[in-house]
Each structure stands twice: as C-alpha cells, then as structure tokens.
Enzyme design. Structure first.
Site, short mmCIF file in Angstrom:
data_model
loop_
_atom_site.label_atom_id
_atom_site.label_comp_id
_atom_site.label_asym_id
_atom_site.label_seq_id
_atom_site.Cartn_x
_atom_site.Cartn_y
_atom_site.Cartn_z
N ASP A 173 39.90 40.52 43.06
CA ASP A 173 41.53 40.54 41.44
C ASP A 173 41.83 41.63 41.32
O ASP A 173 40.77 42.31 40.51
CB ASP A 173 41.20 39.50 40.62
CG ASP A 173 41.92 39.61 39.55
OD1 ASP A 173 43.00 40.11 40.00
OD2 ASP A 173 41.94 39.52 38.53
N ALA A 195 35.57 43.08 38.45
CA ALA A 195 34.84 41.15 37.20
C ALA A 195 34.92 41.05 35.37
O ALA A 195 35.71 40.27 35.09
CB ALA A 195 33.70 40.63 37.69
N CYS A 216 47.60 40.60 38.72
CA CYS A 216 48.39 40.01 38.37
C CYS A 216 49.91 40.98 37.92
O CYS A 216 50.20 41.58 37.33
CB CYS A 216 47.94 40.22 36.96
SG CYS A 216 47.40 41.29 36.56
#
Length: 413
Positions: free
Chosen positions: A294, A232, A347
């Site tokens: 993520d 996170a 990303c």
C-alpha cells in the site's frame, strides 16, 4: 464583545494558514489546537475542515460581495472564509459569526470584514451541498475519468463520510446488527463523535477502516502463509492479515507510526512482527508467499476525509509519488516467491499512480501478470483488466467510498 469561542476560531485560522500557505496536512496543522479543551480543538478542526470543503465557492461569494481585491493569503480573506464556512457548513448563528470573526482581524480591515459579512448574511447564502473542487483538480479528473465523476466528487465532499468498521471475527461483527454490511467482516455506521465510546473498542474487537481501504488485504490468497505488509503503518491492513491467520511481517520506515501500529495490535490482541526500515534499503531474510504494498501516494482518494489533499497534491507531488512507487514496486517484486502474490494499492485518484504504474511494471516484469479480482464488496465491480478502481459515485447511496486503486499481481511459478 464576547470572547467565547475565540480560542477555537484562532486555532482554526492557524490550521487553515498552515494547510494553504505551508502545505501541511490537517493532522499536522491541527497540533496548534492540542492545548485547547477537547471541545474547542474539535471545533477548530471542524471549522477549518468545512472551509476547505467549500473553498472555491466561498471565495466566489467573497469576491462577489466587495470590489476590493483581497489576496488569497490575506488575513481578511482567511477570516471571511472561516465565518462563511461556519454559517454554511455548521449552521452557526449570525451574531456568533460576527462576534468571533472581527477580533481575528487583529488590527486589519475590520470595517471591510464587517461590511462583507453583513452583505452576505443579509442575503440568501447558497447551501453549497455540491461545492466545486479546485479548478485544476476538476480538470485533471474530468480528463482522466468523466464529468460524472467530478460531479460525484462535488456531492461527496460536502458531507462527512460514514464510519466503517473492520472486525477480527464474525462474532464481533454480530455485535453491530444496526450497521450496514457491504462485505464480510465489515459494518458501516453513521458518523460518530467519539469512536472510542462504541462497544468493543477497548476490547479490540474492531478497528476503523474505510471499506475501500480494506479491499487490498482481501486479495491476499488465504493459502499465503508468510505475508509482508510493506509501508504498513498505522496497521489496518496488518490487523486484517493477522486476523485472517497469516504470519505477518509489518514493515515501515516511521518509528512513531509503527509504535501506533504496535498499540493497535496490542489493543486487538493480534500478532505481527514489526520492522523499522526503509523499504528501498531493506532485504528480507526469505521470500514471502505474498507482499501487500500500500504505497505512499498523493492520497487524493481520501479527499472526503482530508480535503486538504486537493490543495497539497500538485502535479509535481504526484510525479514524485509515482517515481517512488515505481521504485517500491520493483524492489518488493524481488521479495515474492515464484507463484506468489504482489498486491499493489494506492489511495489515489490519479492514473499515474494506479493504472499507468501497473502497466509500466508489467512491461518491465514479464514474469508477473494480473490476477482478476473477484467481487469483494457489494457494488464494487472489478475493471475488465482485472484490477479494482474505486471512483467517486460508487456506492453513493450507501455513503460512498474513498478513491482507491488495487491490483493483484502474480509471479510465475
């Protein structure tokens, strides 16, 4: 000879050496400037950053101005790189370049550095407004995507990206009427020097978050009550989820990064439970309605903001990241309740960390399928397979986006 500006240049030299020779991130390397006055520390980061943005072309200029072979890690080449980056990227006057470059050589080939600088400064230096990327990176992205994507990446790396703000509510968003809104609860501003001086920062009305980085949390269904934000920190997605009304558990293995997340939550007044643990070792007390993963990755999609990733993300690093992502996907999938959602994001501009990763996961988890992404932001079109793939060149006229991959995976009920 004047010493004004030398501390910043010496720090920039050490930052560049730490990135290129020791593989550090810019954030870690920039700690060498932490004791300098803020203006000098900012200048050191700007100089080293501009150098990395244009490194292949700057090296070509140096090699074309001397017959002497300068090793890539030599002090002379490093000093010349910094000086030329200041001229091309920052517009530093010639006299200041020479005055601050020669003392950095520290007993080395000063005459050589002076001669090369003189030769180049007397000529017409190219603007390098679309500088080449490292050859290996360009070839990898050319093979994976296209020549157009490589050319778009060249154009984007030469410029500071815009400032994207995410808002907790529409009232806070309305306080920035001058910004460009490309999605709900988003505003895009020109690059700013001091973000903390913008209105509403102290009151926690918004946080900085590239538009592409905000898309994964937008895929979490509004109906999902209990949501896990795995990996996170530093908390942009956690704040998005909390602001949307979800009950959020924020998991991260880094105590220091979770402390930063807690500071951000305190500033914004948003609520989330934080858990310090390694995801592969942790077991939740209950299944979640949705999990946002993520995952740690090569981060090559952030090259506009962190040009050092182009030199750090070697093929072996990408392979190691992909293996870790595979383990995290398999682990977090077990925490999703039947009918729940697993949103996977990186990303990265590498297929191994995005498309290949999801295809392998689906082959091993037949109880999951892709839910096609809706249109989340102006100009961001979902792939025909249903996922989101953000590439250089998308929204270029509006300031571009960081490279990203996101897929919404749904578990069978």
């Amino acid at each position: 000879m004047t010493t004004e500006g030398l501390p910043a240049r010496r720090a920039a030299l050490r930052i560049l050496d730490a990135v290129l020779r020791r593989g550090q991130t810019m954030d870690n390397a920039a700690q060498v400037a932490r004791d300098l006055p803020p203006a000098d520390a900012a200048l050191a980061s700007a100089i080293s950053g501009e150098t990395l943005r244009r490194l292949p072309d700057i090296d070509a200029l140096i090699d074309g101005a001397t017959r002497q072979i300068l090793p890539h890690d030599s002090k002379a080449r490093m000093v010349l790189r910094l000086a030329l980056a200041q001229k091309i990227g920052l517009g530093t006057p010639d006299h200041a370049l020479v005055a601050t470059a020669l003392p950095l050589v520290d007993g080395g080939p000063r005459r050589l550095v002076h001669g090369v600088l003189g030769t180049l400064l007397r000529g017409e230096l190219p603007p390098l407004d679309a500088p080449r990327l490292p050859e290996a990176v360009e070839q990898r992205w050319r093979d994976a995507w296209s020549e157009d994507v490589v050319l778009a990446a060249r154009r984007s790396i030469a410029h500071r990206p815009p400032l994207d703000l995410s808002f907790a509510d529409h009232a806070a968003e309305s306080e920035f009427p001058e910004g460009l809104s490309l999605a709900p609860l988003h505003r895009r501003l020109d690059p700013h020097g001091s973000v903390t001086m913008l209105p509403g920062f102290g009151e926690g009305r918004w946080w900085v978050q590239d538009l592409a980085a905000s898309l994964p949390a937008r895929l979490i269904p509004a109906s999902a009550r209990q949501v896990l934000d795995a990996c996170a920190a530093p908390g942009g997605k956690t704040m998005q989820l909390a602001a949307a009304g979800h009950e959020v558990t924020a998991l991260d293995r880094s105590e220091s990064r979770l402390a930063r997340l807690a500071d951000n939550l305190a500033r914004t007044g948003l609520k989330a439970e934080t858990v310090i643990a390694e995801a592969l070792d942790w077991s939740p007390p209950r299944p979640f309605d949705a999990v946002l993963l993520d995952a740690p990755c090569s981060a090559t999609g952030t090259f506009r903001r962190h040009p050092e990733v182009l030199y750090r993300a070697r093929p072996d690093i990408i392979e190691q990241s992909a293996e870790f992502q595979s383990q995290l996907l398999a682990r977090t999938a077990d925490w999703v309740r039947p009918g729940g959602s697993l949103v996977y994001a990186v990303c990265s501009l590498e297929r191994q960390e995005g498309e290949v990763q999801v295809d392998a996961f689906l082959a091993n988890h037949p109880d999951f399928s892709i839910k096609p992404a809706p249109l989340l932001a102006d100009g961001v079109t979902p792939h025909e397979r249903g996922w989101l793939r953000i590439l250089p060149g998308m929204l270029e006229d509006q300031g571009g986006l960081d490279g990203f991959f996101t897929a919404h995976l749904v578990r069978a009920a």
